[in-house]
Design an enzyme around this catalytic site. Structure first.
Site, PDB file in Angstrom:
ATOM      1  N   ARG A 166    -159.543 -48.875   9.080  1.00 14.50           N
ATOM      2  CA  ARG A 166    -159.154 -49.414  10.402  1.00 14.50           C
ATOM      3  C   ARG A 166    -159.145 -48.382  11.274  1.00 14.50           C
ATOM      4  NH1 ARG A 166    -155.490 -51.514   6.703  1.00 14.50           N
ATOM      5  NH2 ARG A 166    -155.635 -53.532   6.273  1.00 14.50           N
ATOM      6  N   LYS A 189    -151.559 -51.252   6.726  1.00 12.76           N
ATOM      7  CA  LYS A 189    -150.463 -52.262   7.246  1.00 12.76           C
ATOM      8  C   LYS A 189    -149.231 -52.254   6.442  1.00 12.76           C
ATOM      9  CE  LYS A 189    -153.512 -55.318   9.646  1.00 12.76           C
ATOM     10  NZ  LYS A 189    -154.065 -56.649  10.134  1.00 12.76           N
ATOM     11  N   HIS A 257    -164.397 -52.619  14.626  1.00 14.52           N
ATOM     12  CA  HIS A 257    -163.966 -53.231  13.194  1.00 14.52           C
ATOM     13  C   HIS A 257    -164.959 -53.711  12.495  1.00 14.52           C
ATOM     14  CE1 HIS A 257    -160.401 -54.198  11.145  1.00 14.52           C
ATOM     15  NE2 HIS A 257    -160.464 -55.114  10.943  1.00 14.52           N
ATOM     16  N   ARG A 260    -165.996 -51.480   9.741  1.00 16.85           N
ATOM     17  CA  ARG A 260    -165.352 -51.914   8.543  1.00 16.85           C
ATOM     18  C   ARG A 260    -165.730 -52.998   7.593  1.00 16.85           C
ATOM     19  NH1 ARG A 260    -160.205 -51.178   5.890  1.00 16.85           N
ATOM     20  NH2 ARG A 260    -158.904 -53.237   6.163  1.00 16.85           N
ATOM     21  N   HIS A 283    -156.249 -54.323   1.245  1.00 19.85           N
ATOM     22  CA  HIS A 283    -155.789 -55.909   1.432  1.00 19.85           C
ATOM     23  C   HIS A 283    -154.967 -56.287   0.291  1.00 19.85           C
ATOM     24  CE1 HIS A 283    -159.670 -56.827   3.745  1.00 19.85           C
ATOM     25  NE2 HIS A 283    -158.911 -56.416   4.407  1.00 19.85           N
ATOM     26  N   TYR A 292    -163.877 -61.040   4.453  1.00 15.49           N
ATOM     27  CA  TYR A 292    -164.546 -59.462   4.932  1.00 15.49           C
ATOM     28  C   TYR A 292    -166.095 -59.574   4.350  1.00 15.49           C
ATOM     29  CZ  TYR A 292    -160.841 -57.151   7.625  1.00 15.49           C
ATOM     30  OH  TYR A 292    -159.979 -56.995   8.358  1.00 15.49           O
TER      31      TYR A 292
END
Length: 311
Positions: A166, A189, A257, A260, A283, A292
């Site tokens: 990211r 995250k 992004h 990615r 994830h 994605y």
């Protein structure tokens, strides 16, 4: 609801919100950005209910919220221009808060938890073609008059595409991370850590940038620096990407992004395993990884047949 009503949140409701935010910070490992978004969404919700219920939206009043009250809140949000996607996010935050509050205060939160989320079309990521991704990396270094800035932008773009980082993760690297090892330990995250292999091209790009960067290195200093020596901000990277888009004639979806997205999609197309790509991206859910990786159904079936124990 008047402007005055928006500040009528009771002390009890404010305390409950504060307790819940502390809870998700401590137990759920929610990121600072997530906690801030939840706080914003719940504050707006509590303010509406304070006005809607006539100032009775303390903890007891919140326990008596009906489905009709929830619909009134959602109608109010749509009326002030909140989109379906944003409203769905706010509703999710409200439901999470009510799950916790109903357990603490022992009430039935069915009216809130059964509220239907507004429908919206989920935007699928749009990766770049492999040659377009490489063209971005080759071109992004030509956008600045300073040679070291061009080298910096190439290094950042290479990390996004070559390691699937990211933008916040790439810009969060410090000088202590350099020179890059064969693998990076990335905190993503929710504080979740993952180990990401580093391609020689990414390592070389970072070293080229380091040799040219005029700003001194200290272990705790940001690896990627702005022109004046401060930490490089994401907006600078986004602006460089905007210039590249214009130069190469790429669509508006060609963002940092998207690099990615491209990392994940190209790995899957080359035969990569979905679970492994999920780990590389950090994830929590495999379904997020599938979003994605915009590949055709036959390729997904091929991966499924190769991985499923009953195949």
């Amino acid at each position: 609801m008047t402007a005055k009503d928006t500040f009528a949140i009771s002390d009890g409701a404010r305390a409950a919100l504060s307790e819940w935010l502390d809870h998700i910070r401590a137990l759920d490992g929610a990121s600072t950005n997530t906690v801030t978004a939840y706080q914003t969404d719940l504050t707006a919700y509590l303010a509406f209910m304070a006005g809607h219920l006539g100032g009775s939206a303390g903890r007891g009043g919140l326990a008596r919220v009906t489905l009709s009250d929830m619909r009134a809140w959602m109608a109010h949000e749509r009326g002030r221009g909140v989109g379906a996607r944003s409203l769905a996010r706010s509703l999710s935050a409200v439901k999470s808060f009510y799950r916790w509050l109903s357990e603490r205060d022992d009430f039935d939160a069915t009216a809130v938890l059964s509220t239907r989320s507004p429908k919206f079309t989920k935007k699928l990521p749009r990766p770049l073609a492999p040659d377009a991704a490489m063209a971005v990396i080759e071109t992004v270094g030509m956008q600045s008059q300073h040679g070291w800035v061009g080298a910096r932008d190439i290094a950042v773009a290479t990390l996004l595409y070559g390691c699937g980082l990211r933008i916040s993760e790439a810009l969060g690297l410090t000088c202590a991370d350099a020179p890059l090892a064969d693998a990076l330990r990335i905190k993503g995250k929710g504080g979740k850590e993952r180990v990401v292999p580093v391609l020689p091209a990414a390592r070389d790009a970072v070293e080229t940038y380091r040799r040219l960067c005029p700003h001194p290195e200290t272990p705790d200093a940001p690896l990627f620096r702005g022109v004046r020596g401060g930490a490089l901000g994401p907006r600078i990277v986004q602006k460089a990407m905007e210039q590249v888009r214009l130069q190469l004639g790429l669509p508006a979806t060609a963002t940092p992004h998207a690099m990615r997205h491209s990392f994940a999609t190209h790995l899957l197309a080359a035969g990569g395993d979905l679970r492994a790509i999920q780990e590389l991206l950090g994830h929590a859910s495999l379904s997020t990884t599938q979003a994605y990786t915009t590949v055709d159904t036959s390729r997904l079936l091929e991966v499924y047949n190769a991985a499923h124990p009953r195949a």
